[in-house]
Design a protein around this motif. Structure first.
Motif, PDB file in Angstrom:
ATOM      1  N   LEU A  47      54.810  73.356   0.640  1.00 24.19           N
ATOM      2  CA  LEU A  47      54.807  72.076   1.354  1.00 24.19           C
ATOM      3  C   LEU A  47      53.379  71.564   1.367  1.00 24.19           C
ATOM      4  CD1 LEU A  47      57.075  73.885   3.440  1.00 24.19           C
ATOM      5  CD2 LEU A  47      57.506  71.439   3.580  1.00 24.19           C
ATOM      6  N   SER A  48      53.189  70.346   0.854  1.00 18.87           N
ATOM      7  CA  SER A  48      51.868  69.753   0.800  1.00 18.87           C
ATOM      8  C   SER A  48      52.003  68.281   1.160  1.00 18.87           C
ATOM      9  CB  SER A  48      51.269  69.909  -0.596  1.00 18.87           C
ATOM     10  OG  SER A  48      49.963  69.386  -0.629  1.00 18.87           O
ATOM     11  N   GLY A  49      51.521  67.939   2.345  1.00 22.77           N
ATOM     12  CA  GLY A  49      51.634  66.559   2.790  1.00 22.77           C
ATOM     13  C   GLY A  49      53.083  66.148   2.932  1.00 22.77           C
ATOM     14  N   GLU A  50      53.456  65.092   2.238  1.00 22.90           N
ATOM     15  CA  GLU A  50      54.802  64.538   2.329  1.00 22.90           C
ATOM     16  C   GLU A  50      55.754  65.087   1.279  1.00 22.90           C
ATOM     17  OE1 GLU A  50      54.147  60.356   2.005  1.00 22.90           O
ATOM     18  OE2 GLU A  50      53.171  60.218   3.941  1.00 22.90           O
ATOM     19  N   LEU A  51      55.320  66.108   0.537  1.00 23.20           N
ATOM     20  CA  LEU A  51      56.149  66.649  -0.538  1.00 23.20           C
ATOM     21  C   LEU A  51      56.373  68.144  -0.385  1.00 23.20           C
ATOM     22  CD1 LEU A  51      54.539  64.785  -3.575  1.00 23.20           C
ATOM     23  CD2 LEU A  51      56.624  64.168  -2.339  1.00 23.20           C
ATOM     24  N   CYS A  52      57.543  68.572  -0.846  1.00 26.23           N
ATOM     25  CA  CYS A  52      57.878  69.992  -0.908  1.00 26.23           C
ATOM     26  C   CYS A  52      58.225  70.313  -2.359  1.00 26.23           C
ATOM     27  CB  CYS A  52      59.074  70.302  -0.003  1.00 26.23           C
ATOM     28  SG  CYS A  52      59.593  72.033  -0.081  1.00 26.23           S
ATOM     29  N   PHE A  53      57.463  71.211  -2.957  1.00 29.25           N
ATOM     30  CA  PHE A  53      57.651  71.622  -4.346  1.00 29.25           C
ATOM     31  C   PHE A  53      58.418  72.939  -4.350  1.00 29.25           C
ATOM     32  CE2 PHE A  53      53.866  69.097  -3.908  1.00 29.25           C
ATOM     33  CZ  PHE A  53      53.920  68.210  -4.964  1.00 29.25           C
ATOM     34  N   VAL A  54      59.636  72.927  -4.874  1.00 30.84           N
ATOM     35  CA  VAL A  54      60.476  74.124  -4.873  1.00 30.84           C
ATOM     36  C   VAL A  54      60.464  74.740  -6.266  1.00 30.84           C
ATOM     37  CG1 VAL A  54      62.763  75.077  -4.409  1.00 30.84           C
ATOM     38  CG2 VAL A  54      61.936  73.102  -3.085  1.00 30.84           C
ATOM     39  N   SER A  55      60.098  76.014  -6.329  1.00 35.61           N
ATOM     40  CA  SER A  55      60.093  76.736  -7.599  1.00 35.61           C
ATOM     41  C   SER A  55      61.501  76.810  -8.169  1.00 35.61           C
ATOM     42  CB  SER A  55      59.550  78.155  -7.396  1.00 35.61           C
ATOM     43  OG  SER A  55      58.200  78.113  -7.030  1.00 35.61           O
ATOM     44  N   GLY A  56      61.573  77.098  -9.462  1.00 36.01           N
ATOM     45  CA  GLY A  56      62.860  77.171 -10.144  1.00 36.01           C
ATOM     46  C   GLY A  56      63.809  78.169  -9.509  1.00 36.01           C
ATOM     47  N   LYS A  57      65.069  77.760  -9.400  1.00 36.43           N
ATOM     48  CA  LYS A  57      66.126  78.605  -8.840  1.00 36.43           C
ATOM     49  C   LYS A  57      67.170  78.842  -9.913  1.00 36.43           C
ATOM     50  CE  LYS A  57      64.181  78.773  -4.970  1.00 36.43           C
ATOM     51  NZ  LYS A  57      63.491  80.013  -4.663  1.00 36.43           N
TER      52      LYS A  57
END
Length: 145
Positions: A47-57
């Motif tokens: 989670l960075s600022g207004e974004l959430c980066f989700v690793s590959g699932k």
């Protein structure tokens, strides 16, 4: 509010307008969610600022392709829930497929599981995925107040 940077990239004689969101410009430091049982050294989500980066699932149920896609979406949904988000918050999905002949079947499940309006998406053919998976989903979600 994050920062936005725009510019032009020239590739092969074509100028492409690009925009980069730097959500962390005015935000506190990034928060990393641990990846328990992962197949490599990485965070499950950042989670960075207004974004959430989700690793590959990847899907864990491999009875057939449909169940593999369903379980990959379930894994993505679970990771988003850890960040108090849902599939409705997703703005971009990158899909990796080892067999593009499965694209139509993927789309059927994707259209049922993701809410309309659908997130932006790319689908890339790859030669192999970790753990013998046939599909992997990576996402970026918008953190809402």
């Amino acid at each position: 509010m994050g920062c936005m940077h725009t510019g032009t990239v020239v590739r092969g004689g074509f100028a492409i307008a690009v925009a980069f969101a730097f959500a962390a410009c005015s935000a506190p430091r990034s928060r990393h969610l641990a990846a328990t049982g992962a197949l490599g050294p990485y965070s499950a989500a950042v989670l960075s600022g207004e974004l959430c980066f989700v690793s590959g699932k990847i899907g864990t149920k491999r009875d057939d392709f449909a169940s593999e896609v369903e379980s990959a979406v379930d894994a993505l949904e679970s990771e988003l829930a850890r960040a108090q988000l849902s599939l409705a918050d997703v703005v971009l999905v990158n899909v990796y497929l080892t067999d593009m002949s499965l694209y139509a079947e993927l789309n059927t499940i994707y259209a049922r599981r993701f809410p309309d309006p659908y997130p932006a998406r790319a689908c890339v053919a790859v030669s192999a995925l970790p753990g013998g998976a046939r599909v992997e989903l990576q996402a970026i979600a918008r953190v809402t107040d």
